[in-house]
Each structure stands twice: as C-alpha cells, then as structure tokens.
Motif scaffolding. Sequence first.
Motif, PDB file in Angstrom:
ATOM      1  N   ARG A  54       0.797  -1.233   0.000  1.00  0.00           N
ATOM      2  CA  ARG A  54       0.000   0.000   0.000  1.00  0.00           C
ATOM      3  C   ARG A  54       0.825   1.275   0.000  1.00  0.00           C
ATOM      4  O   ARG A  54       0.285   2.358  -0.199  1.00  0.00           O
ATOM      5  CB  ARG A  54      -0.898   0.032   1.240  1.00  0.00           C
ATOM      6  CG  ARG A  54      -1.863  -1.132   1.337  1.00  0.00           C
ATOM      7  CD  ARG A  54      -2.674  -1.087   2.615  1.00  0.00           C
ATOM      8  NE  ARG A  54      -1.810  -1.211   3.783  1.00  0.00           N
ATOM      9  CZ  ARG A  54      -2.152  -0.880   5.015  1.00  0.00           C
ATOM     10  NH1 ARG A  54      -3.366  -0.393   5.246  1.00  0.00           N
ATOM     11  NH2 ARG A  54      -1.324  -1.037   6.034  1.00  0.00           N
ATOM     12  N   LEU A  55       2.123   1.150   0.248  1.00  0.00           N
ATOM     13  CA  LEU A  55       2.947   2.329   0.505  1.00  0.00           C
ATOM     14  C   LEU A  55       4.105   2.473  -0.463  1.00  0.00           C
ATOM     15  O   LEU A  55       4.622   1.489  -0.988  1.00  0.00           O
ATOM     16  CB  LEU A  55       3.521   2.261   1.923  1.00  0.00           C
ATOM     17  CG  LEU A  55       2.541   2.169   3.076  1.00  0.00           C
ATOM     18  CD1 LEU A  55       3.286   1.899   4.375  1.00  0.00           C
ATOM     19  CD2 LEU A  55       1.712   3.451   3.163  1.00  0.00           C
ATOM     20  N   LEU A  56       4.511   3.714  -0.604  1.00  0.00           N
ATOM     21  CA  LEU A  56       5.761   4.067  -1.244  1.00  0.00           C
ATOM     22  C   LEU A  56       6.610   4.678  -0.143  1.00  0.00           C
ATOM     23  O   LEU A  56       6.223   5.685   0.458  1.00  0.00           O
ATOM     24  CB  LEU A  56       5.496   5.096  -2.349  1.00  0.00           C
ATOM     25  CG  LEU A  56       6.644   5.478  -3.253  1.00  0.00           C
ATOM     26  CD1 LEU A  56       7.062   4.290  -4.098  1.00  0.00           C
ATOM     27  CD2 LEU A  56       6.209   6.632  -4.146  1.00  0.00           C
ATOM     28  N   LEU A  57       7.718   4.032   0.200  1.00  0.00           N
ATOM     29  CA  LEU A  57       8.657   4.596   1.164  1.00  0.00           C
ATOM     30  C   LEU A  57       9.670   5.351   0.321  1.00  0.00           C
ATOM     31  O   LEU A  57      10.445   4.760  -0.413  1.00  0.00           O
ATOM     32  CB  LEU A  57       9.333   3.497   1.984  1.00  0.00           C
ATOM     33  CG  LEU A  57       8.408   2.502   2.676  1.00  0.00           C
ATOM     34  CD1 LEU A  57       9.204   1.507   3.502  1.00  0.00           C
ATOM     35  CD2 LEU A  57       7.374   3.197   3.520  1.00  0.00           C
ATOM     36  N   ARG A  58       9.644   6.669   0.428  1.00  0.00           N
ATOM     37  CA  ARG A  58      10.379   7.503  -0.513  1.00  0.00           C
ATOM     38  C   ARG A  58      11.241   8.529   0.200  1.00  0.00           C
ATOM     39  O   ARG A  58      11.038   8.828   1.378  1.00  0.00           O
ATOM     40  CB  ARG A  58       9.394   8.202  -1.439  1.00  0.00           C
ATOM     41  CG  ARG A  58       8.417   9.079  -0.667  1.00  0.00           C
ATOM     42  CD  ARG A  58       7.808  10.149  -1.527  1.00  0.00           C
ATOM     43  NE  ARG A  58       6.808  10.918  -0.815  1.00  0.00           N
ATOM     44  CZ  ARG A  58       7.088  11.922   0.029  1.00  0.00           C
ATOM     45  NH1 ARG A  58       8.323  12.263   0.305  1.00  0.00           N
ATOM     46  NH2 ARG A  58       6.102  12.596   0.612  1.00  0.00           N
ATOM     47  N   PRO A  59      12.215   9.087  -0.538  1.00  0.00           N
ATOM     48  CA  PRO A  59      13.043  10.131   0.056  1.00  0.00           C
ATOM     49  C   PRO A  59      12.209  11.330   0.512  1.00  0.00           C
ATOM     50  O   PRO A  59      11.149  11.626  -0.041  1.00  0.00           O
ATOM     51  CB  PRO A  59      13.977  10.538  -1.089  1.00  0.00           C
ATOM     52  CG  PRO A  59      14.011   9.350  -1.996  1.00  0.00           C
ATOM     53  CD  PRO A  59      12.637   8.734  -1.882  1.00  0.00           C
ATOM     54  N   MET A  60      12.725  12.008   1.512  1.00  0.00           N
ATOM     55  CA  MET A  60      12.065  13.195   2.057  1.00  0.00           C
ATOM     56  C   MET A  60      12.164  14.348   1.060  1.00  0.00           C
ATOM     57  O   MET A  60      13.124  14.441   0.304  1.00  0.00           O
ATOM     58  CB  MET A  60      12.743  13.610   3.365  1.00  0.00           C
ATOM     59  CG  MET A  60      12.663  12.572   4.449  1.00  0.00           C
ATOM     60  SD  MET A  60      13.741  12.962   5.861  1.00  0.00           S
ATOM     61  CE  MET A  60      13.004  14.488   6.440  1.00  0.00           C
TER      62      MET A  60
END
Length: 166
Positions: A11-17
């Motif tokens: 469900r998620l995109l763990l992405r750069p800030m």
Amino acid sequence: MTAVPTIITERLLLRPMTADDWEPYSALMLSERARYMGGPFSVKVAWGMFCADHAQWDLFGAGALMLEDRDTRACLGQVGINSGPLFPEKEIGWLVFPEAEGRGYAFEAASALRDWARTVRRLNTLVSYVDPQNDRSRRLAERLGATLDGTAPRPDPTDLVYRHFA
C-alpha cells in the motif's frame, strides 16, 4: 554517498524526504503527540531533526523515508534508521501522522525498512528505543518480532530497548 532508496510495499511508497514533508512533520513534532519522542519540540529543534533525518543517508548510509499512500499520494508518516552520536546503536523508528493511525501503515513500513536493512545494508541488528508509556510502539516492536534487551545502551535511561534480529 548512499543513494536514498525507494521501497514499494503493498500500500505504501517509502520515498526520500522532500521540503513538502516539512509541514506535516513539524505539525506532529510541535504537538503533544511528540511526547513519546521527547517533545513537543520547538520549530528550531524540529527543523534540526528533520534535516538530520535526511542527512543521515549521506553520513551513515541509512536515514528516514516518508510513507506515502500509493493510491492517494498522501504523506502518512515516516520510518527511519537513525545513527550518529545521539544513538548508541542503529535504531529503527517510526511515526505516523494522526489521520493515518490504526491502519497498519507503521508495521508495513517498518517491516519493509527492517528487511531492506538486513538484506541491502547487511545490518545484523537494529534496536528500537521506546518510551515505556508508549503502548502502541511497544506493541508494534513486539509485532515486528523484536524482543526486549535490558542490557543494551540507550540514549534515555528510561527507554525500553527492543532488539530486532540479533
């Protein structure tokens, strides 16, 4: 320099800030909801934390990633591996913005980053420093399979230390 990864979960995109993440991040850090992390914080301290979360990628090869809903693109919180002089060991931590709590996002994100740390960075162990009053984070650490380590050094002597895959 370490390239900041993007990790995709169900469900998620763990992405750069990005700079756009500052507003929801600071809203949480300046609120009473930050009490389990030593807050509420001033804008100055929260900004330093935000920048450190990002800078750790270049300095230590791991840092924070934002949780983004893959469908709506809403920013839901943050997961990260903290390092440096404030942390006796590499620490996996999480925070979820109020509107996203109770949906399993922290578990999904922390599981994915923990697995990345083990397979990509080859880290043999991580810890989570948890305020003993923070029942939700304690349960999450246990659900992630971490166990209490009463002998581990800690940044705050009152913290519980949960060890992941020692």
